[in-house]
Design an enzyme around this catalytic site. Structure first.
Site, mmCIF file in Angstrom:
data_model
loop_
_atom_site.group_PDB
_atom_site.id
_atom_site.type_symbol
_atom_site.label_atom_id
_atom_site.label_comp_id
_atom_site.label_asym_id
_atom_site.label_seq_id
_atom_site.Cartn_x
_atom_site.Cartn_y
_atom_site.Cartn_z
ATOM 1 N N ARG A 169 0.831 -1.210 0.000
ATOM 2 C CA ARG A 169 0.000 0.000 0.000
ATOM 3 C C ARG A 169 0.864 1.258 0.000
ATOM 4 O O ARG A 169 0.495 2.293 0.562
ATOM 5 C CB ARG A 169 -0.961 0.007 1.189
ATOM 6 N N ASN B 35 2.648 -7.520 7.873
ATOM 7 C CA ASN B 35 2.676 -8.873 7.316
ATOM 8 C C ASN B 35 4.150 -9.282 7.317
ATOM 9 O O ASN B 35 4.857 -9.156 6.329
ATOM 10 C CB ASN B 35 2.086 -8.892 5.908
ATOM 11 N N GLU C 149 -6.010 -12.106 8.470
ATOM 12 C CA GLU C 149 -5.657 -12.200 7.049
ATOM 13 C C GLU C 149 -4.565 -13.241 6.803
ATOM 14 O O GLU C 149 -3.646 -13.048 6.020
ATOM 15 C CB GLU C 149 -5.224 -10.828 6.517
ATOM 16 N N ASP D 125 -11.676 -0.790 7.782
ATOM 17 C CA ASP D 125 -10.299 -0.759 7.271
ATOM 18 C C ASP D 125 -9.986 0.553 6.560
ATOM 19 O O ASP D 125 -9.933 0.588 5.329
ATOM 20 C CB ASP D 125 -10.071 -1.932 6.317
ATOM 21 N N GLU E 37 -4.516 4.274 0.790
ATOM 22 C CA GLU E 37 -4.899 2.996 0.191
ATOM 23 C C GLU E 37 -6.305 3.031 -0.392
ATOM 24 O O GLU E 37 -6.561 2.462 -1.454
ATOM 25 C CB GLU E 37 -4.800 1.902 1.253
#
Length: 714
Positions: free
Chosen positions: A182, A224, A305, A379, A407
């Site tokens: 992003r 992540n 996720e 989000d 984003e």
């Protein structure tokens, strides 16, 4: 900023001029305008006295010398003691400074605050800037510099300031291969391949910019996470960055992949209750502190996720966070545990899941754990109500997570001032302890008497020359820092200050551009997601409209899951007759938002499924209001475009041309959003688009067939 440029020669009245490229951000130390003001500064900055030489004070001294020479055109002489009126003394409180300011006056400044006072001694007038620590000195020096940049007088100062939030960090979603999730401003700043041998001077400018707005931490890696960042070969690279940032009061944090004990530790499990796993994390923390003695701690995304976490082993979030907190606690490190959790296998409204998982754990986290919560329950949408966890966990410090990178707001091609979004959330009343229990009071710890507090911003920074892709994207970085320092500040005043620091133009320019910036967030809400619509963007890459998105691997990654348009109406019923997500808010909010007649219409379709013919406050039906709002958004972009065009003579040609081009893209994409969404929703409403509005350029099939490859940020 301090770096060497190639000079770009431009034939302007026969003179060469350096093109303005945006690299300097708001740290434009331009010469002071006006003979009277210039004389005022020279009379009140006759000499500099720095009683101590600590690392942070040295950085402040270097910044001040550079800024004053650039702004005043002369180098200010340095002395060991005050010899004449107009002296500026800067230093951590000591016997020398106690002659002018008693130590008791600094009690309220804490570890990061500062005092700046105009005093008189021995018939000489001077300015004293002092603090309890070098970090306070650094922040005070930047505050004084910005005061001069803004053209304010400095002969009668009485300033006492300190941050209201303790941990103020940027979250970089940067990967080890230098891609940025992003990210829309180029590749990652962190050149891992050449670290630690080559330390890019740009890292210093990054640290200076952050220190100038009070940011005191940076998370280098993506949530992540990749466990490799915790290995020695990368820790020595992290240490090289930490050495640079330390000079500017910035701590380094890393994202911890929960499965790291398996992936890089050779263990068979990552169960947080396993003794070997707990010992592995303690030893890993000790190792990190050997490389980075002032390491700030871990940011963790777990069981969301697809990321591993404690629930993989039948444990809860407190079990996982406390294991890491225990490993960090002896060195003063903290854990920032993200509450962004949802699972499509859980048969409930996605907006409810974080509250459902975390609320029962209130009071079970160790004292060095912050729960990092996104501003809204879905989000980072163009507009969301505040997250119901704010005010719901009084025994647990809650940390705000804002997204600075855009984003869901047009990437780096749309001009959207996010200070308005940040402030809207911070000013929202949770009613947790009655009226006035704002989100800001939850975040700064004052509502529940927490000593640990924090605010994080997902960075919009890359290696583009101007750092943020869009020149006005810099304002969002700046606004985040200012509001993290003081969440009660004015978004409008922050925008005006950024404009003055960045462009140094006249009052008329600043007024018109401030109005333009304050309009920009509302414009994007109107042409993308008016009246509480949300999550209707293109799938995966999030580029452009995609309200038709369905039949994907996860229902909660589709648009139809959220807007629920049908022949009767549109919107997600989150009242007691629907998912009942509204139950997670205080009774005062439930009462107001549960009624179509009293809910603020900006949240209408977030909480209600509304009939197409329902009359709204404007007197228009819901369908007519949707058509009005989508077209209003396009008109507002045109208004922004016109406002910018009128400033051509007051902005350097390069910046003017770049922003003009980006606004043209924004207008084109605003029309795209409007046309695609209205045509799609019209298939359910079966009502005409009113004649007064511009007709869509194409049919719905055209928009649905649009495909995009290599979209940045994924």
């Amino acid at each position: 900023m301090k770096r060497f440029h190639l000079l770009v020669l431009m034939l302007i009245l026969g003179l060469g001029a350096r093109a303005k490229d945006g690299y300097d951000l708001w740290l434009n130390y331009r010469p002071v305008k006006g003979a009277e003001l210039s004389l005022h500064y020279k009379n009140n900055l006759t000499e500099l006295i720095f009683p101590d030489k600590g690392e942070l004070v040295s950085s402040a001294r270097e910044e001040l010398r550079t800024a004053l020479k650039s702004m005043l055109g002369v180098a200010i002489p340095e002395q060991t003691k005050v010899s004449r009126s107009g002296a500026l003394m800067v230093g951590v409180h000591s016997a020398d400074i106690a002659r002018f300011i008693p130590a008791t006056d600094l009690k309220s400044c804490g570890d990061e605050g500062f005092l700046i006072r105009s005093v008189t001694s021995g018939g000489k007038k001077l300015t004293v800037l002092t603090a309890n620590t070098g970090r306070g000195i650094l922040y005070g020096v930047f505050a004084l510099i910005q005061r001069i940049q803004l053209g304010e007088r400095i002969d009668q100062l009485s300033i006492s300031d300190r941050p209201k939030v303790k941990v103020r960090v940027l979250n970089h979603w940067d990967n080890l291969d230098r891609t940025v999730e992003r990210g829309y401003a180029g590749f990652s700043l962190w050149d891992w391949q050449r670290l630690p041998g080559y330390v890019d001077p740009r890292y210093i400018d990054y640290a200076r910019a952050n220190a100038s707005i009070g940011i005191n931490g940076t998370v280098l890696t993506n949530v992540n996470a990749n466990a490799l960042i915790l290995t020695p070969s990368y820790l020595e690279k992290v240490a090289a960055l930490a050495k640079v940032f330390r000079r500017y009061g910035i701590k380094v944090y890393l994202t911890a992949r929960f499965s790291a004990p398996i992936e890089i530790g050779g263990l068979k499990t990552a169960d947080p209750m396993d003794k070997e796993v707990r010992q592995w994390w303690k030893e890993k923390a000790d190792e990190i502190y050997r490389y980075v003695p002032d390491f700030g701690g871990f940011l963790v995304k777990a069981n969301s996720e697809g990321q591993p976490g404690p629930q993989n082993y039948g444990r809860n979030h407190a079990d996982g966070a406390n294991m890491l907190a225990e490993a960090l606690e002896p060195r003063g490190g903290i854990v920032m545990w993200r509450a962004f959790v949802y699972d499509n296998k859980v048969p409930t409204d996605r907006a409810k899941q974080a509250y459902t998982e975390f609320k029962p754990l209130d009071g079970q986290f160790r004292k060095n754990v912050l729960i990092q919560v996104k501003n809204g329950p879905i989000d980072f949408q163009p507009r969301e109500p505040f997250h119901p966890l704010f005010g719901a966990m009084p025994q647990t410090p809650m940390m705000m997570e804002f997204q600075i990178t855009q984003e869901y707001l047009g990437f780096a091609t749309h001009l959207v001032y996010l200070g308005a979004l940040f402030k809207e959330t911070l000013a929202a009343d949770t009613y947790a302890k009655g009226k006035g229990s704002t989100v800001a009071k939850v975040i700064d710890g004052s509502l529940d008497n927490h000593q640990l507090s924090g605010m994080a911003g997902v960075a919009n920074i890359g290696n583009d020359l101007n750092w943020t892709g869009h020149p006005f994207g810099q304002a969002n970085w700046y606004a985040f820092g200012r509001l993290a320092w003081n969440p009660y500040g004015s978004a409008e005043q922050i925008a005006e200050d950024w404009l003055k620091l960045t462009f140094a133009a006249d009052k008329d320019f600043n007024k018109k551009m401030t109005d333009m910036m304050m309009l920009s967030r509302e414009a994007v809400v109107n042409y993308m997601t008016p009246l509480g619509l949300h999550h209707i963007m293109g799938w995966d890459h999030h580029y452009g409209p995609g309200p038709w998105i369905s039949n994907k691997p996860r229902a909660d990654w589709t648009s139809v899951y959220y807007h629920k348009a049908d022949s009767a109406g549109i919107g997600f019923n989150r009242t007691a007759t629907g998912s009942n997500a509204l139950e997670q808010y205080a009774p005062e909010i439930r009462k107001q938002y549960g009624d179509i007649g009293s809910i603020p219409e900006k949240y209408l379709l977030w909480f209600h499924h509304v009939n197409w013919d329902q009359r709204l406050q404007s007197g228009r039906s819901l369908w007519e209001e949707l058509c009005f709002r989508y077209n209003l958004g396009v008109d507002q972009v045109k208004e922004i475009q016109q406002s910018w065009n009128l400033q051509k003579a007051k902005v350097d040609p390069r910046t003017f041309s770049e922003v003009s081009s980006l606004l043209a893209i924004q207008l084109k994409e605003a029309k795209w959003w409007r046309d695609a969404c209205l045509l799609y929703f019209q298939t359910f409403s079966r009502r005409p688009i009113p004649q007064q509005y511009e007709k869509p350029a194409h049919d719905l099939e055209f928009y649905e067939k649009q495909q995009f490859h290599f979209v940045p940020g994924i």
